[in-house]
Design a protein around this motif. Structure first.
Motif, PDB file in Angstrom:
ATOM      1  N   SER A  78       0.825  -1.197   0.000  1.00  0.00           N
ATOM      2  CA  SER A  78       0.000   0.000   0.000  1.00  0.00           C
ATOM      3  C   SER A  78       0.869   1.260   0.000  1.00  0.00           C
ATOM      4  O   SER A  78       0.515   2.261  -0.616  1.00  0.00           O
ATOM      5  N   LEU A  81       2.137   1.760  -3.814  1.00  0.00           N
ATOM      6  CA  LEU A  81       1.232   1.665  -4.960  1.00  0.00           C
ATOM      7  C   LEU A  81       1.211   2.932  -5.803  1.00  0.00           C
ATOM      8  O   LEU A  81       1.220   2.868  -7.028  1.00  0.00           O
ATOM      9  N   PHE A  82       1.202   4.091  -5.160  1.00  0.00           N
ATOM     10  CA  PHE A  82       1.075   5.318  -5.954  1.00  0.00           C
ATOM     11  C   PHE A  82       2.244   5.508  -6.912  1.00  0.00           C
ATOM     12  O   PHE A  82       2.135   6.214  -7.905  1.00  0.00           O
ATOM     13  N   THR A 102      -3.061   8.294   2.066  1.00  0.00           N
ATOM     14  CA  THR A 102      -3.269   7.125   1.202  1.00  0.00           C
ATOM     15  C   THR A 102      -4.115   7.484  -0.020  1.00  0.00           C
ATOM     16  O   THR A 102      -4.296   6.663  -0.901  1.00  0.00           O
ATOM     17  N   VAL A 104      -7.244   7.823  -0.002  1.00  0.00           N
ATOM     18  CA  VAL A 104      -8.463   7.009   0.081  1.00  0.00           C
ATOM     19  C   VAL A 104      -9.470   7.661   1.018  1.00  0.00           C
ATOM     20  O   VAL A 104     -10.558   8.026   0.607  1.00  0.00           O
ATOM     21  N   TYR A 130      -6.939   3.091  -9.105  1.00  0.00           N
ATOM     22  CA  TYR A 130      -6.015   3.241  -7.983  1.00  0.00           C
ATOM     23  C   TYR A 130      -6.717   2.876  -6.672  1.00  0.00           C
ATOM     24  O   TYR A 130      -6.189   2.120  -5.860  1.00  0.00           O
ATOM     25  N   MET A 134      -5.729   0.018  -4.035  1.00  0.00           N
ATOM     26  CA  MET A 134      -5.301   0.434  -2.697  1.00  0.00           C
ATOM     27  C   MET A 134      -6.149  -0.240  -1.625  1.00  0.00           C
ATOM     28  O   MET A 134      -5.620  -0.724  -0.611  1.00  0.00           O
ATOM     29  N   LEU A 138      -4.610  -2.535   1.231  1.00  0.00           N
ATOM     30  CA  LEU A 138      -4.810  -2.221   2.651  1.00  0.00           C
ATOM     31  C   LEU A 138      -5.466  -3.398   3.365  1.00  0.00           C
ATOM     32  O   LEU A 138      -5.104  -3.741   4.494  1.00  0.00           O
TER      33      LEU A 138
END
Length: 145
Positions: A78, A81-82, A102, A104, A130, A134, A138
Motif C-alpha cells: 500500500s 502503490l502510488f 493514502t 483514500v 487506484y 489500494m 490495505l
C-alpha cells in the motif's frame, strides 16, 4: 499500444469490465464481443468467459482473458502503490498529510489527489482503478498483521 506489444505472445489481464476486449478490438477490429458501459456502475460489463488468442495485423499475438474480481500485483504494498501511478505520484507531495496520505479516506481539502479528481484534472476512472487496488492492498496488509 500495438507498437509496444512484442512480436511474441502478449496477454491482457485485469479486472472484470475494465475494457480488455474493447482495447484489443481497437488494435485490430477483430469483432470481439463486448457490451456497453453500465451507467449505474460507470464501468464495463463482464463479457469474456474464456481466454482467446488473436493475431494482429502487425504479427503480434494477444490473448484476451476473462476479468478477475480481485487483483493484487505481486510484491506491491500500500505504501508504494502510488509509484505505479505517475500522475498520482506527482500530486502526492501536495497532500497536507504528506507521506501519511493514502488518497483514500482523507477529505478533499487535505488530499491533492482527491481534489484533482473533484476538479476534473485527474481522471475519475484512473482514480477508481487506484482506489480499488489500494483498498485491496490495505485489506491484505491488515491480514498480515
Amino acid at each position: 499500444l500495438g507498437e509496444v506489444l512484442s512480436k511474441g505472445v502478449n496477454a491482457l489481464y485485469g479486472l472484470s469490465g475494465a475494457g480488455k476486449s474493447s482495447l484489443i478490438n481497437k488494435l485490430g477490429d477483430l469483432g470481439i464481443k463486448t457490451r456497453s458501459v453500465s451507467r449505474a456502475l460507470q464501468s464495463g460489463k463482464h463479457t469474456t468467459t474464456a481466454s482467446n488468442m488473436y493475431r494482429l495485423a502487425g504479427g503480434q499475438i494477444v490473448i484476451d482473458t476473462p476479468g478477475v474480481r480481485s487483483f493484487q500485483p505481486y510484491g506491491a504494498t500500500s505504501e508504494g502503490l502510488f509509484q505505479c501511478f505517475p500522475d498520482i505520484a506527482a500530486l502526492a507531495p501536495q497532500c497536507k498529510n504528506g507521506n501519511w496520505c493514502t488518497h483514500v479516506e482523507e477529505h478533499n481539502s487535505e488530499c491533492a489527489v482527491k481534489d484533482a479528481v473533484q476538479k476534473g484534472t485527474l481522471s475519475k476512472p484512473r482514480y477508481k482503478t487506484y482506489l480499488h487496488l489500494m483498498v485491496e492492498l490495505l485489506y491484505h496488509d491488515n491480514d498480515k498483521r
